[in-house]
Design a protein around this motif. Structure first.
Motif, short mmCIF file in Angstrom:
data_model
loop_
_atom_site.label_atom_id
_atom_site.label_comp_id
_atom_site.label_asym_id
_atom_site.label_seq_id
_atom_site.Cartn_x
_atom_site.Cartn_y
_atom_site.Cartn_z
N ARG A 104 -26.29 8.78 27.68
CA ARG A 104 -26.67 7.37 27.68
C ARG A 104 -25.53 6.51 28.22
O ARG A 104 -24.36 6.75 27.90
CB ARG A 104 -26.98 6.98 26.24
CG ARG A 104 -27.55 5.62 26.09
CD ARG A 104 -27.91 5.38 24.64
NE ARG A 104 -28.46 4.05 24.50
CZ ARG A 104 -29.09 3.63 23.44
NH1 ARG A 104 -29.24 4.44 22.42
NH2 ARG A 104 -29.56 2.42 23.38
N PRO A 105 -25.85 5.50 29.03
CA PRO A 105 -24.80 4.61 29.55
C PRO A 105 -24.12 3.83 28.41
O PRO A 105 -24.76 3.52 27.40
CB PRO A 105 -25.55 3.64 30.46
CG PRO A 105 -26.91 4.20 30.65
CD PRO A 105 -27.17 5.14 29.53
N ARG A 106 -22.86 3.53 28.61
CA ARG A 106 -22.11 2.78 27.59
C ARG A 106 -22.64 1.36 27.50
O ARG A 106 -22.95 0.73 28.50
CB ARG A 106 -20.63 2.74 27.95
CG ARG A 106 -19.96 4.09 27.84
CD ARG A 106 -18.52 4.05 28.28
NE ARG A 106 -17.78 3.05 27.51
CZ ARG A 106 -16.52 2.73 27.75
NH1 ARG A 106 -15.87 3.29 28.73
NH2 ARG A 106 -15.92 1.83 27.01
N LYS A 107 -22.73 0.87 26.28
CA LYS A 107 -23.19 -0.50 26.05
C LYS A 107 -22.03 -1.47 26.23
O LYS A 107 -22.21 -2.61 26.65
CB LYS A 107 -23.78 -0.60 24.63
CG LYS A 107 -24.25 -1.97 24.22
CD LYS A 107 -25.53 -2.33 24.91
CE LYS A 107 -26.03 -3.66 24.39
NZ LYS A 107 -27.17 -4.14 25.09
N VAL A 108 -20.82 -1.02 25.90
CA VAL A 108 -19.64 -1.88 25.93
C VAL A 108 -18.69 -1.39 27.02
O VAL A 108 -18.35 -0.22 27.07
CB VAL A 108 -18.92 -1.85 24.55
CG1 VAL A 108 -17.65 -2.66 24.59
CG2 VAL A 108 -19.86 -2.36 23.47
N THR A 109 -18.26 -2.30 27.89
CA THR A 109 -17.31 -1.95 28.95
C THR A 109 -15.91 -1.87 28.35
O THR A 109 -15.67 -2.31 27.22
CB THR A 109 -17.33 -3.00 30.07
OG1 THR A 109 -16.89 -4.25 29.53
CG2 THR A 109 -18.72 -3.14 30.68
N ASP A 110 -14.96 -1.37 29.15
CA ASP A 110 -13.57 -1.29 28.68
C ASP A 110 -13.02 -2.68 28.37
O ASP A 110 -12.31 -2.87 27.38
CB ASP A 110 -12.69 -0.61 29.73
CG ASP A 110 -12.97 0.89 29.83
OD1 ASP A 110 -13.49 1.46 28.85
OD2 ASP A 110 -12.67 1.48 30.89
N SER A 111 -13.36 -3.66 29.19
CA SER A 111 -12.87 -5.02 28.94
C SER A 111 -13.49 -5.60 27.66
O SER A 111 -12.81 -6.33 26.91
CB SER A 111 -13.15 -5.94 30.13
OG SER A 111 -14.53 -6.05 30.35
N ASP A 112 -14.76 -5.27 27.40
CA ASP A 112 -15.39 -5.72 26.15
C ASP A 112 -14.74 -5.06 24.94
O ASP A 112 -14.60 -5.68 23.88
CB ASP A 112 -16.89 -5.40 26.15
CG ASP A 112 -17.69 -6.34 27.04
OD1 ASP A 112 -17.18 -7.44 27.36
OD2 ASP A 112 -18.83 -5.99 27.40
N ALA A 113 -14.34 -3.79 25.08
CA ALA A 113 -13.68 -3.09 23.98
C ALA A 113 -12.35 -3.75 23.66
O ALA A 113 -11.99 -3.94 22.49
CB ALA A 113 -13.49 -1.62 24.33
N ILE A 114 -11.60 -4.12 24.71
CA ILE A 114 -10.32 -4.82 24.51
C ILE A 114 -10.56 -6.17 23.84
O ILE A 114 -9.87 -6.56 22.90
CB ILE A 114 -9.58 -4.99 25.86
CG1 ILE A 114 -9.14 -3.61 26.38
CG2 ILE A 114 -8.40 -5.93 25.73
CD1 ILE A 114 -8.67 -3.61 27.82
N LYS A 115 -11.59 -6.86 24.32
CA LYS A 115 -11.95 -8.16 23.75
C LYS A 115 -12.33 -8.01 22.27
O LYS A 115 -11.94 -8.84 21.44
CB LYS A 115 -13.12 -8.76 24.54
CG LYS A 115 -13.49 -10.16 24.14
CD LYS A 115 -14.60 -10.68 25.05
CE LYS A 115 -15.03 -12.06 24.66
NZ LYS A 115 -16.12 -12.55 25.51
#
Length: 182
Positions: free
Chosen positions: A141-152
């Protein structure tokens, strides 16, 4: 003598109606149906109940041979067990039956081809996954949260904002937020 049907669909989302209609048309007095059970499993609740229900002179009828099982050895062992108990077997689609030596020989050949088809499908799937991985693609499944969202999300958490609030801000579930905060 009774015609007893067995139907199987490998996922709960699939519908067994096509099989049920064919088994009724073949004269099945009773039909046992497994939902969401793989044909590679040797024990299946409804198949086991069906086998227990069968009596000498009955005919176990399936829509297609692969509904009985994917493994040639298992299918042939099951049919041998039925034959020893005086129970016949019939596959509607392939027109196979255990009446006479020719029927048994054809059944053995078709069971081998059913397993070959399954093994080939698995081999192609694995090869496709390896090729996709070599091209940098991952399955799943594609990720719901991008790397930038994870940092945020981590920055918001450090500011004291709760995980449910972060989830609303990022339009994802609370579990997803916790997973990326871990």
């Amino acid at each position: 003598m009774a015609v007893i049907g067995y139907a199987r669909v490998s996922t709960t989302e699939k519908n067994a109606q096509l099989q049920l209609d064919a088994l009724k048309a073949a004269g099945a007095a009773r039909i046992f149906t497994d939902h969401g059970v793989s044909g590679s499993k040797t024990t299946r609740p409804e198949l086991d109940a069906c086998i227990d229900h069968l009596r000498e002179g009955d005919v176990l009828t399936v829509w297609k041979l692969d509904r009985l099982g994917r493994n040639t050895v298992h299918v042939l062992q099951l049919i041998d067990e039925l034959t020893e108990r005086g129970i016949g077997f019939r596959s509607v689609t392939e027109g196979l039956h255990t009446d006479g030596p020719m029927g048994k020989a054809m059944l053995t050949i078709m069971a081998a081809f059913a397993q070959l088809e399954r093994d080939t499908m698995i081999e192609r799937t694995r090869a496709g996954l390896v090729a996709a991985a070599a091209n940098g693609r991952k399955g799943g499944r594609p990720r719901k949260v991008t790397d930038s969202d994870a940092i945020k999300a981590r920055q918001l958490r450090e500011k004291g904002i709760s995980a449910p609030d972060i989830a609303r801000m990022l339009d994802c579930s609370r579990a997803t937020v916790y997973r990326y905060l871990a």
